[in-house]
Structure formats: structure tokens, C-alpha cells
Write an enzyme that holds these catalytic residues in place. Sequence first.
Site, PDB file in Angstrom:
ATOM      1  N   LYS A 166      52.362  37.913 110.737  1.00 45.33           N
ATOM      2  CA  LYS A 166      52.481  36.608 111.384  1.00 45.33           C
ATOM      3  C   LYS A 166      51.165  36.213 112.050  1.00 45.33           C
ATOM      4  CE  LYS A 166      55.032  33.989 114.864  1.00 45.33           C
ATOM      5  NZ  LYS A 166      56.253  33.886 115.693  1.00 45.33           N
ATOM      6  N   HIS A 307      63.682  37.241  65.864  1.00 40.51           N
ATOM      7  CA  HIS A 307      64.076  36.186  66.799  1.00 40.51           C
ATOM      8  C   HIS A 307      65.386  36.532  67.509  1.00 40.51           C
ATOM      9  CE1 HIS A 307      60.736  33.747  65.607  1.00 40.51           C
ATOM     10  NE2 HIS A 307      61.132  33.682  64.354  1.00 40.51           N
TER      11      HIS A 307
END
Length: 555
Positions: A166, A307
Site C-alpha cells: 500500500k 480441431h
Amino acid sequence: MSGTGKNGTKDSTSKLVLDLNSAKLEADVGNKQALISLSDKKDLAFLGNGLQELGYTIVSTGGTASALENAGVSVAKVEQLTCFPEMLDGRVKTLHPNIHGGILARRDQKHHMEALSKHGIGTFDVVVVNLYPFYDKVSSTGGIAFEDGIENIDIGGPAMIRAAAKNHKDVLVVVDSQDYPALLDFLRGNQDDQQFRRKLAWKAFQHVASYDSAVSEWLWKQTVGDKFPPSLTVPLSLKSSLRYGENPHQTAAFYVDKSLSEVNAGGIATAIQHHGKEMSYNNYLDADAAWNCVCGFNKPTCVIVKHTNPCGVASRDDIIEAYRLAVKADPVSAFGGIVAFNIEVDEALAKDIREFRSPTDGETRMFYEIVVAPKYSKKGLEILRGKSKTLRILEAKKNNKGKLSLRQVGGGWLAQDSDDLTPQDIKFDAVSAKAPQESELRDAKFAWLCVKHVKSNAIVIAKNDCMLGMGSGQPNRLESLRIALRKAGDEVKGAALASDAFFPFAWKDAVEEACESGIGVIAEPGGSIRDGDAIECCNKYGVSLLFTNVRHFKH
């Protein structure tokens, strides 16, 4: 705080507090201080010596302080700043204003600095912390008692990390030993690069978030245990940046799921790549489809995928024969596909993969993007490496059953159980007048196991543990049937047909066309309002009809 016992003497805790108070460090706001508290002490000596050479006073906790001292680094212990001993079996060490005040104070706020001065608190410029090994402990193969799991939840560590992150404008926070060299270089250069600070702060918050997600996942399983909690956090770790996504204009990356449920759970994400070009986005999708399919078979099996659809599947005691039959099912589609095996690729199989010619002309050597198997012999791996510089060779572990399957839609995720059912888990009910022969039932089960991996609407035709043809992804089931029949050709006579879902129509539709083509047995879920028509149609043509009561949609 002090107190006396029944005998009028100071108790031991109060005496220790007073002893530490007398040894309290003189806080110097201008002094450069680094706070180090590590569970994983990798490269600690490198870091400690580097900071000491740069003039930092190092403050540390128990085991970390001892390790630094053993490395010849001068260190002050946290107790000297807090004037309070470590207590509650180590649960309370750094949760103190003298620590967090020094981390959180904003240097550009006069009243912050005045407050530190008033209370004799010095600032920290560097905070280096990593956490108790909760993830490793609770995911260990031997398991861990609930009480031990609780004690491995870090409290002080995340608090310091979050505080430093922070206040990253003034405090550099490091949670990864790989960042030690960059940290020292940054400090040596006396730089003021806010982007560097922000990146470290991001990494710190992400580190704590992943840690907390593991704790949350573990605790949920220790309580309710339901697979679908009210909220869900999935920790992902970047494995690689990809050249592109499904198409060259799409950027892409590959992440590994670090959920506790995925530890040692198998799958393509954790496969070892022994050879070949880097994996692409589509490679991962196709390899995953091939691996999931082949792992569903008990006999030695080869699956070829194109595929994401299996275009060739065959099971044989002789794996080379299985491989050749899988190619033969659709050699045009197999070219440039992914080949998967559920047993070791040895020297003989590797040679056949390398040299086998396409059945279409008997001359063109088969080309593949990927070979995936559970293991390779030393010679087999050497031969496959010689097939092509680009051939990707993957070694993977079988997926565990019972995994949670996640899929993204716009703005949300769908979650479901994985489709783990096998023919042994269900009943194939004969609903036609003609019951299937044993060989026909075996063929129907094989086709059913194949069709669950084919995109809907899906039809598979199979015989003698070999896929003969499949139709996939068509908006109507009749068209999928016709594609499968065309691929199967003359071999369709007496073969088994499996459908991923029920047939909505029978007469002059898919069921009747299948019967007229010579199909011997049909396996489908049933459940249509026209099931009676399907039964009557099969009875007319003398075809066995099996209801499985299990649908296999795959979208």
C-alpha cells in the site's frame, strides 16, 4: 504492562518485556532500514549481504535473524523494536505499531513523520517477506491434520506485505527471491522509478491474493465441501506468452491453474515438453482434446485429433496396429493433427510414427503437430526427435476424475462437473426386438466412448474397437449422420452407431437412414417424445437399439 504473581515477584513475561525495553533501539528516522521475515530462505545471504553493503540496518524475526547471523550479516531482532517478546507460539511477532507504523507512514505527510518521532519509531524502506508454506503443507501427499493446517495460515506476513505494498511509494516490497538482484540494482542506482515500485506492489498483492485463495479453498472443503461455493477465486500463474491466439491478430497467453484441487491432478497444463516448437493457443486446445479422449480407454489406444475433434480412434493389444487404424479412419484429417497414446511410446512405435505413409497414396509421410503420451522410452524419444525439428513431444499425466470444469461466457463463467462417465458406469438397455450380440454391444460401448469427445451434434460409427467415421458440429443430427456414413464407406455394414443425444425423428430421418445403410446396432440416450418411432424403425430393419439414458452434448 507488568504484573506480580502470588509470591509478589514479576512474572517471566513482564520481566522479558522490561529486559527488551532496556535494549530498545534508538529510532533514527534518517537511518535506512530493511525488514526481512522469510519462511523460504533461498538466497537470503545474498540479499542480506547486499543490503548491508548498501548501509541498511536489517531488522528480522526469529529463524530469519539466525540465518542472517550465520551468514555473517548484522541483524537486529524485531523484539528490540517492539519491546515485546514473540508470543502465542509465534502467532504474534510483528503485529505492533513499532513495525507497522514504520511501514505505513507516508514520508510526504508532516503529521505522519511527527507521530513517528513522538513515539520513537523508525521508518522501513525495504520489506522482504514470504509466507508460511500453507499451499505445500495442505497439498502434500500425506495430507495434514486440520489443526496443523490452521497453524500454517500466516497472519503477520500478509499484514506486512499488504502494508508495504500500500505504501509502495516509500517502501519497496519483495515477495519473490528472483527479484533480489533487481532490488539491489535499483537501490545501488539510487533511482526513483515509481513503475518499478508499482510492479513490486502488484506482485505483493497478487502473492497474498493467491495465498488467501488457497486458504479459502481448503477451508471450504473442510466445512461444507460443496463443489460450487457462493464465491470462487481461481489462482492462475502465467506459464508462457503465446505467439498469438486462435488467429494471428489475437494476442494470447497460457496460464496454469494453481488451485489446490489441481495439485498432481494431471492434464495438459502440466505436461512436460521434450521437443519441438513452442506450443500455440490452438495446440493447447487440440492436445487437451486428444489427451482427454485417449485417457478414457483401458486398452492400448491411439487417438488422432483435428480441431479438437477425434477423427481417428483405435484400440488394439498391438499399439502400432492401433496407430495405423486410427490414421486410416480419416487420413486426410489426420495429416497435421495431434496423435495421442495412453501407453509408452517405445522404439518400434516411434519408428512407425516417423515413417508411416498416408493410406491415401502410400507415399506421403504423415505429418503431425504434436505427439502426447504418458511416457517415452529413451530410444523412442530419440527417434521422434529425429522426425522433425518442430514436432512437439509432450509427456502428460492422466486427468483425475471429478474435476471442476470452467468455461467463460461474456461477463461470467459456467461451472460443471467434468464428464467422466465410462461405459462401465452406465447401463445399455436393449429396447428393440433384436438384442445385440456380444460383439455388437462391445462395438456400441466403444462408439459411445468416442462420441462423448466429438462436438455436437455428434455421430460415431465404429466396429472392432476402431472408429470408422464420425460426423461433428452440424446444426442437425441428420447431416452429422450422413458425414459419418460417408467416411465409414462400405465398412458400415454391421457396425455400431452412437449418437451424443436422442434422435428427434426416426422415419425418413437419421434413424431410418442409419438402418438402411446397414448399421447393426444403435446406441443413443433416448428421451425423445418419438422414441417409439425409433424403436419401431429399428424393429422393421432388424437393428438393435440401445438406450443409455446419458446424454453427451459437447459445445
